[in-house]
Design a protein around this motif. Structure first.
Motif, PDB file in Angstrom:
ATOM      1  N   LEU A  37       0.823  -1.217   0.000  1.00  0.00           N
ATOM      2  CA  LEU A  37       0.000   0.000   0.000  1.00  0.00           C
ATOM      3  C   LEU A  37       0.854   1.263   0.000  1.00  0.00           C
ATOM      4  O   LEU A  37       0.473   2.269  -0.599  1.00  0.00           O
ATOM      5  CB  LEU A  37      -0.953   0.000   1.197  1.00  0.00           C
ATOM      6  N   LYS A  38       2.012   1.217   0.653  1.00  0.00           N
ATOM      7  CA  LYS A  38       2.911   2.382   0.649  1.00  0.00           C
ATOM      8  C   LYS A  38       3.410   2.687  -0.757  1.00  0.00           C
ATOM      9  O   LYS A  38       3.636   3.837  -1.117  1.00  0.00           O
ATOM     10  CB  LYS A  38       4.102   2.152   1.584  1.00  0.00           C
ATOM     11  N   ARG A  39       3.595   1.660  -1.569  1.00  0.00           N
ATOM     12  CA  ARG A  39       4.110   1.842  -2.931  1.00  0.00           C
ATOM     13  C   ARG A  39       3.000   2.011  -3.974  1.00  0.00           C
ATOM     14  O   ARG A  39       3.277   2.233  -5.152  1.00  0.00           O
ATOM     15  CB  ARG A  39       4.994   0.658  -3.299  1.00  0.00           C
ATOM     16  N   LEU A  40       1.745   1.902  -3.542  1.00  0.00           N
ATOM     17  CA  LEU A  40       0.628   1.971  -4.476  1.00  0.00           C
ATOM     18  C   LEU A  40       0.401   3.396  -4.981  1.00  0.00           C
ATOM     19  O   LEU A  40       0.376   4.345  -4.212  1.00  0.00           O
ATOM     20  CB  LEU A  40      -0.659   1.470  -3.798  1.00  0.00           C
ATOM     21  N   ARG A  41       0.241   3.516  -6.294  1.00  0.00           N
ATOM     22  CA  ARG A  41      -0.147   4.771  -6.944  1.00  0.00           C
ATOM     23  C   ARG A  41      -1.419   4.473  -7.718  1.00  0.00           C
ATOM     24  O   ARG A  41      -1.371   3.838  -8.777  1.00  0.00           O
ATOM     25  CB  ARG A  41       0.946   5.262  -7.897  1.00  0.00           C
ATOM     26  N   LEU A  42      -2.548   4.905  -7.173  1.00  0.00           N
ATOM     27  CA  LEU A  42      -3.823   4.575  -7.814  1.00  0.00           C
ATOM     28  C   LEU A  42      -3.958   5.195  -9.192  1.00  0.00           C
ATOM     29  O   LEU A  42      -4.319   4.526 -10.148  1.00  0.00           O
ATOM     30  CB  LEU A  42      -4.997   5.019  -6.932  1.00  0.00           C
ATOM     31  N   GLY A  43      -3.694   6.473  -9.304  1.00  0.00           N
ATOM     32  CA  GLY A  43      -3.840   7.145 -10.589  1.00  0.00           C
ATOM     33  C   GLY A  43      -5.290   7.233 -11.019  1.00  0.00           C
ATOM     34  O   GLY A  43      -6.214   7.092 -10.224  1.00  0.00           O
ATOM     35  N   ARG A  44      -5.473   7.429 -12.304  1.00  0.00           N
ATOM     36  CA  ARG A  44      -6.822   7.539 -12.861  1.00  0.00           C
ATOM     37  C   ARG A  44      -7.310   6.180 -13.341  1.00  0.00           C
ATOM     38  O   ARG A  44      -6.526   5.294 -13.617  1.00  0.00           O
ATOM     39  CB  ARG A  44      -6.826   8.508 -14.032  1.00  0.00           C
TER      40      ARG A  44
END
Length: 140
Positions: free
Chosen positions: A84-91
Motif C-alpha cells: 500500500l505504501k508503494r501503491l499509486r492509484l492514478g486515474r
C-alpha cells in the motif's frame, strides 16, 4: 373484544422486534476499511471482492459461494501495508474494446480507480490480495 386483540398484537410484535434488533446492532463493532479489491468480468463472469479492515480482518466473497470473514496474520498485514505504501492509484483506465477483460477496482485512502491492465504499483497489491482470497476463501 376481539378488536383490541387485533390492534394490540401487531403493536406488541413491533415493540418486541425493535427491542430485539437494537442490542444486535450495538454489539457489532464499526471497523474502518483499509483497502478494497473488486475483480470482475471475463467470460467466466468473475465477481470477487476482498475487503481488508484496519483491524487486520478481511471479508472475502465470490460470485458463487458464501461470504467469509477471516483475520490476516501479522506477516500478511505487514506485506500488505508495504504494498500500500508503494501503491499509486492514478486515474481509471478506459474499458478496452472486446469482451473478455477483467476489471480490477481498488479503493484505498478515500480514492478509487479501475484498471484492465495492472501497473507496476498495482500488480504486487492485487496479487497479494488474490493469494489471500485463495488461501482463506473456501466454500463450506
Amino acid at each position: 373484544m376481539k378488536i383490541w386483540r387485533i390492534v394490540l398484537l401487531p403493536a406488541l410484535l413491533l415493540a418486541l422486534s425493535v427491542s430485539v434488533a437494537q442490542p444486535a446492532q450495538a454489539v457489532t463493532p464499526k471497523t474502518k476499511t483499509l483497502v478494497t479489491l473488486h475483480k470482475q468480468g471475463g467470460f467466466a463472469g468473475l465477481d470477487d471482492r476482498v475487503i481488508v479492515y484496519t483491524n487486520g480482518c478481511v471479508r472475502l466473497s465470490r460470485r458463487t459461494g458464501p461470504t467469509v470473514d477471516k483475520c490476516l496474520t501479522k506477516k500478511e498485514m505487514t506485506t500488505l501495508r508495504g504494498h500500500l505504501k508503494r501503491l499509486r492509484l492514478g486515474r481509471s483506465e478506459a474499458q478496452p474494446q472486446g469482451a473478455d477483460f477483467i476489471r480490477y477496482t481498488v479503493s484505498y485512502g478515500g480514492h478509487r480507480a479501475s484498471r484492465y491492465t495492472l501497473t507496476t504499483s498495482w500488480s504486487p497489491l492485487v496479487r497479494h490480495l488474490e493469494k489471500v482470497l485463495e488461501k482463506y476463501w473456501a466454500p463450506d
